[in-house]
Design an enzyme around this catalytic site. Structure first.
Site, mmCIF file in Angstrom:
data_model
loop_
_atom_site.group_PDB
_atom_site.id
_atom_site.type_symbol
_atom_site.label_atom_id
_atom_site.label_comp_id
_atom_site.label_asym_id
_atom_site.label_seq_id
_atom_site.Cartn_x
_atom_site.Cartn_y
_atom_site.Cartn_z
ATOM 1 N N LYS A 252 0.846 -1.200 0.000
ATOM 2 C CA LYS A 252 0.000 0.000 0.000
ATOM 3 C C LYS A 252 0.879 1.247 0.000
ATOM 4 C CE LYS A 252 -3.918 1.979 2.585
ATOM 5 N NZ LYS A 252 -4.747 1.840 3.802
ATOM 6 N N SER B 286 -9.570 1.687 2.737
ATOM 7 C CA SER B 286 -8.718 2.435 1.841
ATOM 8 C C SER B 286 -7.650 1.602 1.139
ATOM 9 C CB SER B 286 -8.024 3.575 2.604
ATOM 10 O OG SER B 286 -7.214 3.055 3.641
ATOM 11 N N SER C 285 -9.683 -0.540 7.026
ATOM 12 C CA SER C 285 -9.109 -0.413 5.688
ATOM 13 C C SER C 285 -8.372 -1.627 5.148
ATOM 14 C CB SER C 285 -8.172 0.784 5.631
ATOM 15 O OG SER C 285 -8.933 1.940 5.423
HETATM 16 N N1 GLN Z 1 -13.080 3.944 6.100
HETATM 17 C C1 GLN Z 1 -12.490 4.409 7.321
HETATM 18 C C2 GLN Z 1 -12.130 5.860 7.183
HETATM 19 O O1 GLN Z 1 -12.398 6.399 6.177
HETATM 20 C C3 GLN Z 1 -11.313 3.572 7.688
HETATM 21 C C4 GLN Z 1 -10.071 3.984 7.012
HETATM 22 C C5 GLN Z 1 -8.883 3.186 7.427
HETATM 23 O O2 GLN Z 1 -9.007 2.181 8.122
HETATM 24 N N2 GLN Z 1 -7.733 3.694 7.060
HETATM 25 O O3 GLN Z 1 -11.573 6.455 8.056
#
Ligand code: GLN
Length: 489
Positions: free
Chosen positions: A72, A147, A171
């Site tokens: 990532k 994400s 994410s």
């Molecule tokens: N979807 C969540 C957010 O937007 C989690 C994001 C993540 O775990 N980095 O914060």
């Protein structure tokens, strides 16, 4: 079946036994990339095939034998840019490897490329990437989740053997669920955050996204453990999580929180949950209904805390350091122009929300209250784990949604995280594994374990995976089969 479709642990065996060569593995990966990457767009940057092969050959004697991993783009990697999916870091090249990367390299891994993500890991669909959205190989009109959407999409489309992602509120798990692969968020502190670009430091964790549970155990064993560079890092005594994977779960008590089966779950999703229960029962576990009464506060609590921490962490991106610099005559202009040009709308929204929640007059009312509710959520889990060994439920309320469907409505998007943020707030380990299909698309089963309960979490996930093999992922754009086959335990 191409070698790129096989999990790492199988490839290690094939390479060891001389039944396959690293050239063939890398060739199969690049053939898949050539065929699919223009439609999936999982990568922001890819390694050069010849260079990768040379590096892989130099690692032939090490445990991972040069096998390439996708990473990532918020995890620092020497030799690649680390953009976090943001214009702000479009040209940023880190000068050191994150600890997780250094450990993988020491074990003989190479880096295949950097994967697309929601900007600064804020989002659940990959649509917040400043560069382009990634698509789900099960249906190209749908998102891969986020994400870590690029990592999950790449593993699902066999454009990667395995990947690293990061999970702050879901994410790793949510994109793994939406793409039909395995994603593990470790206990907070188990994997060093050194070299992971900070979003919300009290929540962020790096973890593996893989084709199966055994690979998740393998990668976790390699990347976990104490690191003097991260003050929140835990010492787990370098556990090998691949040991004892096959011991089964006879006598395990498994809790199903009634709050996780609340509104938003379709009949079809509920039918999957019933199947999961039957499989765990067949495996010798005892299912219990439990309650995590503060679940309904998890989303607002998470979005307050994560945004507050983000607003502080992102203050370092000021136009003086890290490549993005707007021309302006005044210092204040330099700051505001650089930030205005460098950050996308979701990042700006979080910075404003977080700054507000931390403002002197509101601190107690917002941030202070969220911290207290966070404790209540953690105590719900503490109580539950006195009664059960593990907790299960869906990873996400729905399968992959269509591109564009939720982007205009941030609250809708935030609700994708309803089942993943509670474990994040409590710092607990959780894994998403394929749990069949809903609407003809992958639907993830989440297992949550107690603090440092990765061993039992992986063991249960492994037992379930062996008892329940969903249909192989379909080719991109292929027919939407509703088939699901089960092989006996
Ligand atoms: N979807 C969540 C957010 O937007 C989690 C994001 C993540 O775990 N980095 O914060």
């Amino acid at each position: 079946m191409g070698l790129n479709e096989r999990p790492l642990h199988e490839l290690i065996g094939l390479l060891e036994g001389g039944e396959a060569s690293i050239e063939e593995v890398i060739q199969d990966l690049y053939s898949a990339l050539e065929e699919k990457e223009t439609s999936i767009r999982a990568y922001l940057e890819l390694a050069d095939q010849e260079e990768l092969l040379a590096q892989a050959k130099a690692n032939a004697g090490k445990p991972l034998r040069g096998l390439p991993i996708a990473v990532k783009d918020n995890i620092s990697t020497v030799g690649f840019r680390t953009t976090c999916g943001s214009r702000f870091l479009e040209r940023f090249r880190p000068i050191y490897d994150a600890t997780a990367i250094a450990r993988l390299k020491a074990a003989g891994a190479t880096i295949l490329g950097k994967t697309n993500m929601d900007e600064f890991a804020m989002g659940s669909s990959c649509e917040n990437s400043a560069f382009f959205p990634t698509r789900n190989s099960h249906d190209l009109e749908r998102v891969p989740g986020g994400s870590s959407g690029g990592s999950a999409a790449a593993v699902a489309a066999h454009e990667a053997l395995a990947a690293l992602g990061s999970d702050t509120g879901g994410s790793i798990r949510q994109p793994a669920a939406l793409c039909g692969v395995v994603g593990l968020k470790p206990t907070y502190g188990l994997v060093s955050r050194y070299g992971l670009v900070a979003f919300a430091s009290s929540l962020d964790q790096i973890g593996p996204i893989t084709k199966d549970v055994q690979d998740a155990a393998l990668l976790l064993s390699l990347i976990s453990g104490w690191d003097p560079q991260d003050s929140t890092s835990l010492d787990n005594g370098n556990v090998d999580y691949t040991r004892g994977l096959g011991e089964g779960i006879l006598g395990f008590r498994i809790g199903l929180p009634r709050e996780y089966l609340a509104e938003g779950l379709s009949e079809e999703a509920l039918a999957r949950v019933e199947e999961w229960k039957a499989i765990f029962t067949e495996l010798g576990a005892e299912l219990r209904e439990i309650s995590l009464p503060h679940t309904e506060y998890a989303i607002p609590t998470y979005y307050l805390i994560a945004s507050a921490e983000a607003s502080a962490n992102l203050a370092r991106f000021d136009g003086v350091r890290y490549t993005m610099r707007a021309n302006d005559e005044t210092l204040e202009g330099l700051y505001s122009e650089s930030r205005d040009r460098g950050f996308g709308p979701e990042v700006k929204r979080r910075i404003m929300l977080g700054t507000y929640a931390l403002a002197a007059g509101y601190y107690e009312e917002w941030y202070g209250k969220a911290q207290r509710v966070r404790r209540l959520i953690k105590e719900d889990f503490d109580r539950a784990f006195q009664e059960v060994e593990l907790i299960i439920g869906p990873t996400s309320p729905t399968p992959a949604f269509k591109l564009g469907e939720r982007i205009a409505d941030p609250l809708q998007m935030y609700l994708s995280d309803v089942y993943t943020v509670p474990a994040s707030l409590a710092g607990l380990p959780a894994i998403s594994i394929p749990g069949g299909e809903v609407e003809g698309l992958p639907f993830g089963l989440q297992l949550i374990g107690p603090h440092l309960g990765e061993g039992r979490l992986l063991r249960a996930a492994y037992a379930f995976e062996r008892a329940f093999k969903p249909a192989r992922p379909r080719a991109p754009g292929g027919p939407r089969a509703r088939r699901r086959s089960r092989t006996g335990p």
